[in-house]
Design a protein around this motif. Sequence first.
Motif, short mmCIF file in Angstrom:
data_model
loop_
_atom_site.label_atom_id
_atom_site.label_comp_id
_atom_site.label_asym_id
_atom_site.label_seq_id
_atom_site.Cartn_x
_atom_site.Cartn_y
_atom_site.Cartn_z
N ASP A 213 42.64 20.01 22.00
CA ASP A 213 41.67 19.01 21.58
C ASP A 213 41.03 18.32 22.78
O ASP A 213 39.83 18.03 22.79
CB ASP A 213 42.32 17.98 20.67
CG ASP A 213 42.79 18.58 19.36
OD1 ASP A 213 42.26 19.64 18.99
OD2 ASP A 213 43.70 18.00 18.72
N GLU A 216 38.55 20.73 24.33
CA GLU A 216 37.35 20.79 23.49
C GLU A 216 36.49 19.55 23.69
O GLU A 216 35.26 19.64 23.78
CB GLU A 216 37.76 20.91 22.02
CG GLU A 216 36.59 21.00 21.06
CD GLU A 216 37.04 21.05 19.61
OE1 GLU A 216 36.19 21.25 18.73
OE2 GLU A 216 38.25 20.89 19.37
N ASN A 217 37.13 18.39 23.80
CA ASN A 217 36.39 17.16 24.02
C ASN A 217 35.71 17.15 25.38
O ASN A 217 34.57 16.68 25.53
CB ASN A 217 37.35 15.97 23.90
CG ASN A 217 36.64 14.64 23.79
OD1 ASN A 217 35.70 14.49 23.02
ND2 ASN A 217 37.06 13.69 24.57
N SER A 268 33.79 15.49 21.00
CA SER A 268 33.90 16.73 20.24
C SER A 268 33.37 16.54 18.82
O SER A 268 32.75 17.44 18.24
CB SER A 268 35.35 17.21 20.20
OG SER A 268 36.19 16.20 19.64
#
Length: 438
Positions: A213, A216-217, A268
């Motif tokens: 995560d 992705e951010n 994201s």
Amino acid sequence: MKYLALFLCLSLPLSVAAQNNTVHPTGAITVEESAAGDRAIAKRIREIIAELDGYDGVDVAVSAGIVTLTGTTVDAQAAKQLTDLVGRIEGIVAIENETSETTDVTQRLNPALDRFRARMAQTVSFLPLAGVALAIFLLVVVLGFFIARWQQPWDRLAPNAFIADIYRQVIRLVFIIAALVLALDIVGATALLSGILGAAGIAGLAIGFAVRDTVENFIASIMLSVRQPFRPNDTVEIEGDTGKVIRLTSRATILLSFDGNHIRIPNSTVFKARIVNFTRNAERRFAFELGMAPDTDFAAARQLGLETLLVLPFVLKTPEPSVWIETVGDSTISLQFTAWVDQTDTSINLARGEAIRQMITAFEHAGYAMPEPTYRVVNPVQATADEPEPKTQRVSTTPAPTAPQDVEANAEKALEQIVDQERAGTEDDLLTEEAANE
């Protein structure tokens, strides 16, 4: 019988061990016995082990080509090596290695001390070369960090400060890897590089799955900083949250709601979300409905509505206002009114409210009825056929039209001042005027 069986069980491993210690070299066995040959073999073995360390306690006896080794060795590995060495001498029929490991502390520690002294001497002789490799490593790393600190050309190549910082991190990493390769090559340990890079790759893969995560951010932050869908002070709606944009950081997009609250949305989420930017175009349309009586002259009412909207000073002439019949209800027919304002100077909410007020005043002054929904309740027990229906009397007031009120965007300007104060903080902002817009 019990003691005899116990004796046989204890003696069986000893006999097996003795068989395992007997080695038979390959080759043809001569039929001629020669005592001189046995003495020559024994002499040759003694000369060989005399030149080697760890075999001072070994005795050698040769009879009919059979070599018997007795005494003590430093360890089992040394005994095995002795058997292999003796087996290479020509003329040996068999080898019986009856040596055992010594229990003398001095003999066991001397080889370890010798190895330690040899390694210490090797380390001391290696220090100058290691110092040169370390100096080269530090020199290359310092050079890379110095180049990464330059403002140019990284700021010129990058669309914003965030991308420029990524360029600098890549430059630092490249110089660190180059410095490591040079240092390992100097000390002759380049074989370690593949192991280090392999371990780093496996560790990076594991960390990547663990912080998926976060990665992705981070990628979303790069994409948003390159193609910026909004500017500071833009009024946007993201995933149902509406407010003015304060800043875009490397982790989140920060909004200021119209209630004065901070809204932090992960980048994201912003990158994948449906974004409504209300500020990109200065012209913005407001709309409202008014219910009219069914017997109204809707053509005249529509014309009156257009004239009322056009005379409002905050309503733009282009695009033109519009009025049309929207819905037909049980007791009213609704008219839809739309008009455009310049939201840089006009508050969209105040303009809509003032337009509704002026429209109601104009319709009532012209005698157009705008009744509320009417419901007729009938009691079947008390109602009779000859009983007249109750009459209702409508009392209406027809106030004269008044001058339009102030609808300047003072509240929006106050929020913009708050956003400017927030942006004056120390946190980095990825929103720039030079970046391209989607």
